[in-house]
Design an enzyme around this catalytic site. Structure first.
Site, PDB file in Angstrom:
ATOM      1  CB  CYS A  53      52.012  58.784  26.213  1.00 31.97           C
ATOM      2  SG  CYS A  53      51.768  60.541  25.930  1.00 31.97           S
ATOM      3  CB  CYS A  72      47.480  61.502  27.102  1.00 32.52           C
ATOM      4  SG  CYS A  72      48.154  61.419  25.449  1.00 32.52           S
ATOM      5  CG  ASP A 115      43.027  34.913  58.469  1.00 30.61           C
ATOM      6  OD1 ASP A 115      42.672  34.955  59.653  1.00 30.61           O
ATOM      7  OD2 ASP A 115      42.403  34.309  57.581  1.00 30.61           O
TER       8      ASP A 115
END
Length: 622
Positions: free
Chosen positions: A11, A14, A437
Site C-alpha cells: 500500500c 509501505c 507534428d
C-alpha cells in the site's frame, strides 16, 4: 537514476516508509518509490549495498535491476502483471469457503435454511465448523497478516495492518465466545449458549479478507491494463539480428551485436540496432520513433534506427549504437524512469497516508472504549471498532493518485504521447503552448491521390491506367496510393517488364514496347520536355501541400497525379479546441516549408516551424 525492484509493499504507506528510509541514506539526493510497478528510482552517490540494506531494515526487500539485461527487458519485466492471476486464485478459493461459512452462520441462523441433523441443535459443532472455515480463509489470505504485522513490528503500520487487526479481532473474540459457549453447555444454560452463538463473528473475519481481496484484484487488473500500451512499445524492440560474420549471414541475439558489426535487413523486417546504410536502399518506415508515417528513402550513408521497419529493398548496414545506446532503448528507459517517479501531488498523498494508518487504529480503539463506557457489550463495541478499521482499509487517498498517474501514462502512450516523468504529467494541466507534428498527427499519415491532371489529348482514365501499370511493382507508399485510386475505378493494371526503381527519383518500366517513366520534376526533365504551364501547375499543387508525380510514355508527358498526406477531418476542430483553452498551437515538422504552410493554413494553427530534423526539434521546443 539507478533502478531497484522492491518487494513486500502492499500500500501507499509501505512506499512512503521505503522512500523515507532510503532518503536518509548518506549520498542519496532523491528517491522515488512506485507502488504500481514495485520499483524505486534513486539518484545520488550512495552505494547499491547501502540502499538495499536501508530497505531491508525498513522491513522490505530490494535488488538492483539487472545490468546484464537490456532496458527493454528490464522495463517489460517490471510491467509484467503477476499479481492479477494470483489474486484471482486467492479470491475464488476465498469465495468458495466463505459461501459455505455464510450459509451456516447467516443462512441457518437468520433465515432457517436447512442443515444436516447433526448440526441442527449442536451449537458447539456449528461454532467449530465456522472457526475451521474462517481459519481456512485466513490461511488463504495469509499475506495480509504477514505484511500487516511485519510492518507493525517495524513501527510503520500499513493498510494491511488495518485488515489484519480487523480480521484477527473478529476471529479471536469469536473463538473466546466459542470456548465460553462450551462452559455454558456443560452447565446446561441454554439461554447463555444462544447468547454466545450471537457473538460469533467468524463470517466477519473471513468476509473482511475476501472483500479486500476483491479490491486488491481490481487494483491489480487496473494496473495491468494501464501498462499494456507501455508493453506494446517495448515489443517494438527486435530480439534478434542477422549479422555478417566472415561473409556469412548469422542470426544472433540482439545483445551480441557490437558497434561496427555489419548487419542485413530484408523487406518487412525491423532494423535491430541504430546504424548507417552501407549498401542498398529504399523506403524505411520510421513511424515507430518519429511518427512520420510516410517512409523515408535511404541510400548508402543514411542513418537507420532500431525498431524502424524496412518496407522495401535489401539493406546492409553498419551498427553504430547498440544495447542501451539505441534511440528506442533510451525512449524505453525514459518511460521506465517516468514510472518510478512521483508527481508532487502523489508525494502529498504519501505523506498523509503515512500518518493515516496509525490515526485509524487510534480512532478504532477510541470507538471500542467509548461504546464500552456507554454501557454496551464487548461484542457490540468490538463490532463498531472493527467497522472503523475495515471501512478505512482500501486507502483511496494512497491509491487513487498513483493509479491516476499510471492511467495517464498508459493512455498517453496508447495515443503516442510519452511523459518523461510524473511531474511532466502534472505540468500538462498547466500547458500554454502545444507543438504538434504534422504527419500522422495533424494529417492522416496515409498518402492519397488528390488530383489527376492528364496532358492535352490524354484522358483521365488513360493516365490512371498507365500509372497503375507502372506503379504495380513498386513498394513505395505513393505508388500504393495510386494503386488504391485505380482499384476504386475498377481498373486492372497491365503487366510491365524491365521494371527498375530509382531511389529518390522514380521508376521506369516497359509496357507493350513503350518506355514508361514516373518521378519528380528533376527526374522527368531527364526523360522529356516539361512545358512551363505544367511546371506552374505542379508548383501550385506543391503550394497546397501535395506531391506532384509526373508520368511520361516514350518521352511524351502524359500528365500529373498529385498525392498528399491529407489533413484529418477532425484536426481543425482539435486545434480550435486547444485555442479555446487558451493554448497557442505550433506545428513543428521536418517537411518542406511550402507543404508545411499549406497544411498549417488548413489546420488553423498559430505558427508553423518547418524543415526541422528530429534532433533539432528539441532545440526548437527549448
Amino acid at each position: 537514476m539507478k533502478q531497484y525492484d522492491v518487494t513486500g509493499m502492499s500500500c501507499a504507506a509501505c512506499s512512503a516508509r521505503v522512500e523515507k528510509a532510503v532518503s536518509q541514506v548518506p549520498g542519496v539526493t532523491s528517491c522515488s518509490v512506485s507502488l504500481l510497478t514495485n520499483s524505486m528510482g534513486v539518484e545520488g552517490t550512495a552505494s547499491p549495498e547501502a540502499i538495499v540494506k536501508a530497505v531491508e531494515e525498513a522491513g522490505y526487500g530490494a535488488a538492483e535491476k539487472g545490468a546484464a539485461k537490456p532496458p527493454a527487458a528490464q522495463a517489460e519485466e517490471a510491467l509484467q502483471d503477476h499479481e492479477t492471476p494470483a489474486l484471482k486464485r486467492r479470491l475464488l478459493w476465498s469465495v468458495g469457503f466463505l459461501a459455505v461459512l455464510m450459509y451456516f452462520s447467516m443462512g441457518h441462523m437468520m433465515w432457517g435454511w436447512p442443515v444436516p441433523a447433526f448440526f441442527a441443535e449442536n451449537h458447539v459443532a456449528m461454532g467449530l465448523l465456522q472457526l475451521l472455515l474462517a481459519a481456512i480463509v485466513m490461511v488463504i489470505n495469509q499475506k495480509f497478516f504477514i505484511s500487516g504485522y511485519k510492518s507493525l513490528w517495524h513501527r510503520a503500520p500499513n493498510m494491511d495492518t488495518l485488515v489484519a487487526l480487523g480480521s484477527t479481532a473478529a476471529f479471536v473474540y469469536s473463538t473466546y465466545a466459542l470456548f465460553a459457549m462450551t462452559g455454558a453447555q456443560l452447565r446446561g444454560d441454554h439461554e447463555a449458549v444462544m447468547a454466545y452463538m450471537m457473538d460469533f463473528y467468524f463470517e466477519a473475519a473471513a468476509m473482511i479478507l475476501t472483500l479486500i481481496t476483491v479490491g486488491k484484484m481490481l487494483e491489480a487488473r487496473s494496473k495491468g491494463k494501464t501498462t499494456d500500451a507501455l508493453k506494446s512499445l517495448m515489443k517494438l524492440a527486435p530480439k534478434t539480428a542477422t549479422v555478417l560474420r566472415d561473409g556469412q549471414e548469422t542470426e544472433v541475439s540482439i545483445e551480441q551485436v557490437q558497434p561496427g558489426d555489419l548487419f542485413v535487413v530484408r523487406p518487412g523486417e525491423n532494423i535491430p540496432v541504430d546504424g548507417v546504410v552501407v549498401e542498398g536502399g529504399r523506403a524505411v518506415n520510421e513511424a515507430a520513433l518519429t511518427g512520420e508515417s510516410i517512409p523515408v528513402d535511404k541510400e548508402p550513408g543514411s542513418t537507420v534506427s532500431a525498431a524502424t521497419l524496412n518496407q522495401s529493398g535489401f539493406l546492409t548496414c553498419r551498427a553504430t549504437r547498440v544495447g542501451e545506446d539505441t534511440t528506442l532503448a533510451q525512449i524505453i528507459q525514459m518511460v521506465s524512469d517516468a514510472a518510478a517517479t512521483k508527481a508532487p501531488i502523489a508525494k502529498v498523498a504519501d505523506k498523509v497516508s503515512g500518518v493515516f494508518v496509525p490515526a485509524v487504529i487510534a480512532i478504532a480503539a477510541v470507538t471500542f472504549v467509548v461504546w464500552l463506557v456507554l454501557g454496551q457489550t464487548v461484542g457490540y463495541a468490538l463490532a463498531r471498532g472493527i467497522s472503523v478499521l475495515v471501512i478505512s482499509c482500501p486507502c483511496a487517498l494512497g491509491l487513487a493518485t498513483p493509479v491516476a498517474i499510471m492511467v495517464g501514462n498508459g493512455m498517453g502512450a496508447k495515443h503516442g504521447i510519452l511523459f518523461k516523468t510524473a511531474v511532466s504529467l502534472e505540468e500538462t494541466g498547466k500547458v500554454e503552448i502545444v507543438a504538434l507534428d504534422k504527419t500522422g498527427t495533424i494529417t492522416s499519415g496515409t498518402p492519397r491521390v488528390t488530383d489527376v491532371l492528364p496532358a492535352e489529348g490524354v484522358s483521365e482514365a488513360a493516365l490512371l491506367e498507365l500509372a497503375s501499370a507502372l506503379e504495380r511493382k513498386s513498394e513505395h507508399p505513393l505508388a500504393r496510393a495510386i494503386m488504391e485510386k485505380g482499384e476504386e475505378r475498377n481498373m486492372k493494371a497491365d503487366e510491365v517488364t524491365q521494371f527498375q526503381a530509382l531511389p529518390g527519383n522514380g521508376v521506369t518500366a516497359e509496357l507493350n514496347g513503350a518506355k514508361l517513366s514516373t518521378g519528380n520534376l528533376k527526374f522527368i526533365k531527364t526523360q522529356t520536355e516539361v512545358p512551363a504551364a505544367i511546371q506552374t501547375q505542379a508548383e501550385q499543387l506543391a503550394e497546397q501541400g501535395k506531391t506532384p508525380l509526373f508520368f511520361c510514355q516514350d518521352k511524351e508527358l502524359v500528365g500529373i497525379i498529385a498525392v498528399a498526406d491529407v489533413i484529418k477531418a477532425d484536426s481543425p476542430q482539435a486545434v480550435r479546441e486547444m485555442q479555446n483553452m487558451g493554448i497557442r498551437v505550433v506545428m513543428l515538422t521536418g517537411d518542406n516549408e511550402r507543404t508545411a504552410r499549406a497544411i498549417g493554413r488548413q489546420a488553423g494553427v498559430d505558427e508553423v516551424v518547418a524543415g526541422v530534423l528530429p534532433d533539432g526539434k528539441e532545440q526548437v521546443i527549448r
